[in-house]
Motif scaffolding. Structure first.
Motif, short mmCIF file in Angstrom:
data_model
loop_
_atom_site.label_atom_id
_atom_site.label_comp_id
_atom_site.label_asym_id
_atom_site.label_seq_id
_atom_site.Cartn_x
_atom_site.Cartn_y
_atom_site.Cartn_z
N PHE A 4 0.82 -1.20 0.00
CA PHE A 4 0.00 0.00 0.00
C PHE A 4 0.86 1.26 0.00
CE2 PHE A 4 -2.23 3.33 2.40
CZ PHE A 4 -3.30 3.54 1.53
N ILE A 5 1.93 1.29 0.78
CA ILE A 5 2.83 2.45 0.85
C ILE A 5 3.57 2.63 -0.48
CG2 ILE A 5 4.88 3.38 1.97
CD1 ILE A 5 3.89 2.15 4.57
N SER A 6 4.06 1.54 -1.05
CA SER A 6 4.79 1.69 -2.31
C SER A 6 3.86 2.12 -3.45
CB SER A 6 5.51 0.38 -2.66
OG SER A 6 4.58 -0.66 -2.83
N ILE A 7 2.64 1.60 -3.49
CA ILE A 7 1.69 2.05 -4.51
C ILE A 7 1.32 3.51 -4.29
CG2 ILE A 7 -0.67 1.73 -5.38
CD1 ILE A 7 -0.32 -1.27 -4.94
N SER A 8 1.15 3.90 -3.04
CA SER A 8 0.82 5.29 -2.72
C SER A 8 1.96 6.24 -3.13
CB SER A 8 0.55 5.44 -1.23
OG SER A 8 -0.56 4.69 -0.85
N LEU A 9 3.20 5.84 -2.90
CA LEU A 9 4.34 6.68 -3.27
C LEU A 9 4.46 6.81 -4.79
CD1 LEU A 9 7.10 5.57 -0.74
CD2 LEU A 9 5.90 7.74 -0.84
N VAL A 10 4.24 5.73 -5.52
CA VAL A 10 4.28 5.79 -6.98
C VAL A 10 3.15 6.68 -7.48
CG1 VAL A 10 3.97 4.43 -9.09
CG2 VAL A 10 5.46 3.59 -7.28
#
Length: 148
Positions: A4-10
């Protein structure tokens, strides 16, 4: 959670990247590309630095005064001048025919050519160019023609 964090950052990086893009303005504010042009229609008959330039954009006639001390840099009849032709103040314009920058001062504008020529003659009389020309007559050719 890591996913979730990596998708949010992208996703956030994509928003920042797209938000920083702007539409280009195609209007060119460069004054060199917005210069006016004109053709010299009259030069002084008593070898004064005054000339008359017919402006291309509105057909008016500008009375110009050559600031250069060298008479070889003064405009000749049928020279094409490109530059800023606002009245007042000395400025550099490009003499396209001669291939050099010259210094001019634009005195005033007239709607008709004869009015501009009469203004030049009045200025020459009031500044004493006509009287000095009668004493010391010189040739009218100011510079040698360019050989092409």
């Amino acid at each position: 959670m890591k996913r979730f964090i990596s998708i949010s950052l992208v996703f956030f990086a994509g928003i920042v990247l797209l938000a920083s893009c702007t539409k280009r303005d195609y209007y060119d504010d460069n004054p060199r590309n917005n210069d006016e042009s004109g053709i010299v229609t009259y030069i002084s008959e008593v070898n004064s630095p005054y000339s008359v330039v017919k402006m291309d954009y509105d057909g008016q006639y500008a009375v110009v005064y050559s600031v250069d001390s060298d008479a070889g840099l003064w405009p000749e009849v049928n020279d094409v001048l490109v530059g800023d032709f606002e009245a007042g103040g000395s400025r550099s314009v490009y003499n396209k025919t001669f291939g050099r920058n010259i210094r001019l001062e634009v005195d005033e504008f007239f709607r008709y050519r004869n009015d501009a020529i009469n203004s030049v003659i009045r200025k020459e009389d009031s500044e004493g160019y006509a009287a000095s020309f009668k004493k010391n007559a010189i040739q009218m050719q100011r510079r040698t023609p360019l050989v092409k």
